[in-house]
Design a protein around this motif. Sequence first.
Motif, PDB file in Angstrom:
ATOM      1  N   ALA A  42       0.813  -1.229   0.000  1.00 38.03           N
ATOM      2  CA  ALA A  42       0.000   0.000   0.000  1.00 38.03           C
ATOM      3  C   ALA A  42       0.841   1.271   0.000  1.00 38.03           C
ATOM      4  O   ALA A  42       0.385   2.324   0.421  1.00 38.03           O
ATOM      5  N   SER A  43       2.056   1.161  -0.529  1.00 37.05           N
ATOM      6  CA  SER A  43       2.897   2.364  -0.644  1.00 37.05           C
ATOM      7  C   SER A  43       2.577   3.147  -1.923  1.00 37.05           C
ATOM      8  O   SER A  43       3.008   4.280  -2.079  1.00 37.05           O
ATOM      9  N   ALA A  64       6.318   5.303   1.345  1.00 43.05           N
ATOM     10  CA  ALA A  64       5.234   5.925   2.113  1.00 43.05           C
ATOM     11  C   ALA A  64       5.453   5.478   3.551  1.00 43.05           C
ATOM     12  O   ALA A  64       5.925   4.357   3.795  1.00 43.05           O
ATOM     13  N   SER A  65       5.131   6.315   4.494  1.00 44.89           N
ATOM     14  CA  SER A  65       5.337   5.975   5.903  1.00 44.89           C
ATOM     15  C   SER A  65       4.450   4.795   6.291  1.00 44.89           C
ATOM     16  O   SER A  65       3.423   4.522   5.649  1.00 44.89           O
ATOM     17  N   LEU A  80      -0.701   1.891   6.521  1.00 44.35           N
ATOM     18  CA  LEU A  80      -1.772   1.322   7.333  1.00 44.35           C
ATOM     19  C   LEU A  80      -3.128   1.908   6.939  1.00 44.35           C
ATOM     20  O   LEU A  80      -4.093   1.168   6.711  1.00 44.35           O
ATOM     21  N   GLU A  81      -3.175   3.219   6.808  1.00 43.21           N
ATOM     22  CA  GLU A  81      -4.435   3.882   6.446  1.00 43.21           C
ATOM     23  C   GLU A  81      -4.909   3.439   5.066  1.00 43.21           C
ATOM     24  O   GLU A  81      -6.085   3.119   4.863  1.00 43.21           O
ATOM     25  N   ARG A  82      -3.982   3.415   4.106  1.00 45.88           N
ATOM     26  CA  ARG A  82      -4.344   3.027   2.738  1.00 45.88           C
ATOM     27  C   ARG A  82      -4.801   1.572   2.673  1.00 45.88           C
ATOM     28  O   ARG A  82      -5.759   1.236   1.977  1.00 45.88           O
ATOM     29  N   LEU A  83      -4.074   0.700   3.385  1.00 46.71           N
ATOM     30  CA  LEU A  83      -4.372  -0.731   3.331  1.00 46.71           C
ATOM     31  C   LEU A  83      -5.728  -1.033   3.964  1.00 46.71           C
ATOM     32  O   LEU A  83      -6.516  -1.818   3.422  1.00 46.71           O
ATOM     33  N   ARG A 137      -0.048  -7.784   7.639  1.00 44.69           N
ATOM     34  CA  ARG A 137       0.448  -7.754   6.263  1.00 44.69           C
ATOM     35  C   ARG A 137       1.660  -6.838   6.132  1.00 44.69           C
ATOM     36  O   ARG A 137       2.622  -7.156   5.431  1.00 44.69           O
ATOM     37  N   ILE A 138       1.624  -5.705   6.797  1.00 41.79           N
ATOM     38  CA  ILE A 138       2.770  -4.776   6.754  1.00 41.79           C
ATOM     39  C   ILE A 138       4.000  -5.423   7.386  1.00 41.79           C
ATOM     40  O   ILE A 138       5.105  -5.359   6.837  1.00 41.79           O
TER      41      ILE A 138
END
Length: 197
Positions: free
Chosen positions: A11-12, A134-135, A140-143, A157-158
């Motif tokens: 999700a980067s 991406a941080s 986390l937010e995107r995923l 997952r991260i």
Amino acid sequence: MIKIGLTGGIASGKSTVAGMLRECGIIVIDADEIAHRIMEPGQTAWQEIVAWLGREILTTDGIIDRRRLGDIIFTDPTARAKLEAITHPRIWAVMNDAATHYAAQGVKQVILDIPLLIECNWQEKVDEIWLVYASQQLQLERLQARNHLSKAQALARIHAQKSIEEKQKVADVIIDNSGDLAKTRAQIAILSARLLL
């Protein structure tokens, strides 16, 4: 031929960057697309996964349920290693064949879009590593938003991948995708112009 490994954390925004590179006329060979193909019903990898995890890993139409598979491999490192042993050699073989095909046509550079490039220790297989950054908070937010996951599921997952900081240490180029798309596109324009000289 120059082989550039494009990677990043989950999700980067790596797929977004790959799309921008394609728009600039650069060939992108996508490991995830190949992974989907080799796991289609009847393929050897599909057969091995079903023999290992049973038919309950399949949807009603015989397709591997990727969400269910993800729930297994992202919480069990042994299972993840087993899946990688089944899929990774096949994925690399297809990618390498595609790169060889393009080289024979006179293509001077290709992007190999490989989410787990560093985790697979494939750094030596490419000439440069481009990292989409991406941080972890943004990942986390995107995923969570993209995959409708709980925070715990998204973090699993991260954390199944190397941290973005570890990946930065081996990257030749860092593409910052933590801002708006216009800023990312500006970086891609510079990089693609350099490639296409």
